[in-house]
Design a protein around this motif. Structure first.
Motif, PDB file in Angstrom:
ATOM      1  N   GLU A  32       1.408  -0.710  -6.862  1.00 23.81           N
ATOM      2  CA  GLU A  32       1.342   0.646  -7.415  1.00 23.81           C
ATOM      3  C   GLU A  32       0.676   0.622  -8.792  1.00 23.81           C
ATOM      4  O   GLU A  32      -0.196   1.444  -9.077  1.00 23.81           O
ATOM      5  N   GLU A 113       0.471  13.425  -1.592  1.00 26.00           N
ATOM      6  CA  GLU A 113      -0.537  13.000  -0.622  1.00 26.00           C
ATOM      7  C   GLU A 113      -0.490  11.490  -0.426  1.00 26.00           C
ATOM      8  O   GLU A 113      -0.572  10.997   0.699  1.00 26.00           O
ATOM      9  N   LYS A 114      -0.339  10.749  -1.518  1.00 30.56           N
ATOM     10  CA  LYS A 114      -0.282   9.297  -1.413  1.00 30.56           C
ATOM     11  C   LYS A 114       0.973   8.870  -0.666  1.00 30.56           C
ATOM     12  O   LYS A 114       0.935   7.958   0.162  1.00 30.56           O
ATOM     13  N   THR A 118       1.168   6.780   2.790  1.00 33.11           N
ATOM     14  CA  THR A 118       1.946   5.551   2.871  1.00 33.11           C
ATOM     15  C   THR A 118       2.923   5.612   4.033  1.00 33.11           C
ATOM     16  O   THR A 118       3.033   4.657   4.806  1.00 33.11           O
TER      17      THR A 118
END
Length: 126
Positions: A32, A113-114, A118
């Motif tokens: 991250e 969105e990420k 994921t």
């Protein structure tokens, strides 16, 4: 005696599981952070190129306006006034909280969105 061996094995298994879980959390944090750092570097490069574009574009526009108005300084003054108005507009947005809200909304949207991507990739892996 066999009960104690099973308890020892269970303790070893739980300990190993916790160690692996901690390692996984560390790796996820590193991933991250490296993604965030890569985005910051890319943003810095884009902003640097944009600043050069803005700088030379402003000089070009100022010089062109000087030529049109047959002046040595009016073009520079006009472009400077434009930037002053833009600055005042952004100060207004900042003080009203609209700029902060817009930035927070964009960050929240990007994070959602990420997270969705994921989760989708995790589901595909399973």
């Amino acid at each position: 005696m066999s009960k104690f061996l099973k308890i020892d094995e269970l303790i070893d298994s739980v300990t190993e599981y916790v160690r692996i879980k901690i390692e996984l959390v560390k790796l996820n944090m590193i991933e991250e952070l490296s993604g965030i750092l890569a985005q910051l570097i890319a943003l810095f490069l884009i902003l640097t190129v944009f600043m050069f574009f803005l700088f030379f574009g402003s000089i070009t526009l100022s010089t062109f306006l000087n030529y049109l108005w047959s002046s040595a300084y009016l073009g520079y003054g006009a472009v400077t006034c434009f930037y002053l108005l833009a600055l005042l507009f952004f100060v207004y947005l900042l003080q009203s909280g609209k700029l902060k809200d817009a930035v927070e909304n964009q960050i929240t949207k990007a994070m959602k969105e990420k997270e969705a991507l994921t989760e989708k990739s995790i589901e595909e892996d399973e």
